[in-house]
Scaffold this motif. Sequence first.
Motif, PDB file in Angstrom:
ATOM      1  N   VAL A   1      -3.509  -4.667  -5.245  1.00  0.00           N
ATOM      2  CA  VAL A   1      -3.611  -3.840  -6.370  1.00  0.00           C
ATOM      3  C   VAL A   1      -4.841  -3.980  -7.026  1.00  0.00           C
TER       4      VAL A   1
ATOM      5  N   ALA B   1       4.955   0.538 -10.222  1.00  0.00           N
ATOM      6  CA  ALA B   1       4.847   0.198  -8.783  1.00  0.00           C
ATOM      7  C   ALA B   1       4.689  -1.355  -8.762  1.00  0.00           C
ATOM      8  N   LEU B   2       4.087  -1.944  -9.670  1.00  0.00           N
ATOM      9  CA  LEU B   2       3.859  -3.374  -9.229  1.00  0.00           C
ATOM     10  C   LEU B   2       5.278  -4.246  -9.449  1.00  0.00           C
TER      11      LEU B   2
ATOM     12  N   ARG C   1       0.824  -1.177   0.002  1.00  0.00           N
ATOM     13  CA  ARG C   1       0.003   0.193   0.115  1.00  0.00           C
ATOM     14  C   ARG C   1       0.862   1.380  -0.121  1.00  0.00           C
TER      15      ARG C   1
ATOM     16  N   GLN D   1       1.762   6.279  -7.105  1.00  0.00           N
ATOM     17  CA  GLN D   1       0.832   7.346  -7.929  1.00  0.00           C
ATOM     18  C   GLN D   1       0.982   8.776  -7.696  1.00  0.00           C
TER      19      GLN D   1
ATOM     20  N   SER E   1       2.877   5.326 -11.286  1.00  0.00           N
ATOM     21  CA  SER E   1       1.993   3.909 -11.231  1.00  0.00           C
ATOM     22  C   SER E   1       2.414   2.704 -11.915  1.00  0.00           C
TER      23      SER E   1
ATOM     24  N   MET F   1       2.459   1.562  -3.498  1.00  0.00           N
ATOM     25  CA  MET F   1       1.473   1.956  -4.593  1.00  0.00           C
ATOM     26  C   MET F   1       1.173   3.536  -4.383  1.00  0.00           C
TER      27      MET F   1
END
Length: 267
Positions: free
Chosen positions: A183, A96-97, A81, A88, A93, A84
Amino acid sequence: MSWSETTLKLPGRMGSALGAQALASWRSIYLTAVVLVLVVTPSSYRRGARGMLAQQIYVQTAPVLTGFTALAALLCAVIARIVMVTAQSYGLSHYALDLVVRVMVIELIPLTAALFVAMRCTIPAGVQVVQMRTRGQLDTWRRQGVDPIRAALVPRAAAGVFAAITLAALSCIVALVTVYISVYGFNLAGFGGYTRVFGRIFTPSLTLVFVLKTWFFSLTVAIMPLASALYTPVARHRQGGAELGGFARMFAVLLLIEVISLMGNYY
């Protein structure tokens, strides 16, 4: 003692400290080699030895599975969290993953699992070996023709390796599920994209480094507390400084392995 006398004695003290650390490291390497040879020796798995090994695997793995799974899930959810939201806010973003998977699964989870096993399993197993030395049980086994390393250390070392690898594998699965839920939520809409990200990150070379790092982490946390328990004088254990010194050496080795793995992955 004057300042000049202290200064003159400082190199000698530093040399003695470095020599002690080098000796402790060599003993750990030697014990690792001996344990690995005994683990692949069929005579180490006779009826009584099999029972002792199964008992140690259960004692060092089963009681910590639930607690560590919950801890790993909470840690992954919080870090995912944070990453992410931060990505953003900076308009990143789409990275981010990848960042979450790399940080959580590849770097943070194996180290956390190894430290957890060390604190909950292998360091207490080393304390048990110290108590056996204090009672004279290891000397009694030697007089009876029983190898103390085979009888006392091999089951505990093998169980420590098993526990570290099991917790690392379990926590990686938990991390992947937790990151996906963080996500995409509780639906399968992002499953295809998530698996593509996962496949892009875990190249053959990175997977090999990850497996080797987890293996060396497990060996480190399984062997070094037992080496300290077996070779450090009992009087030092009674003073309470041996466990702290052994943990410091173990943590330094874990950091060294982590640095080498980072160099293998990103350089």
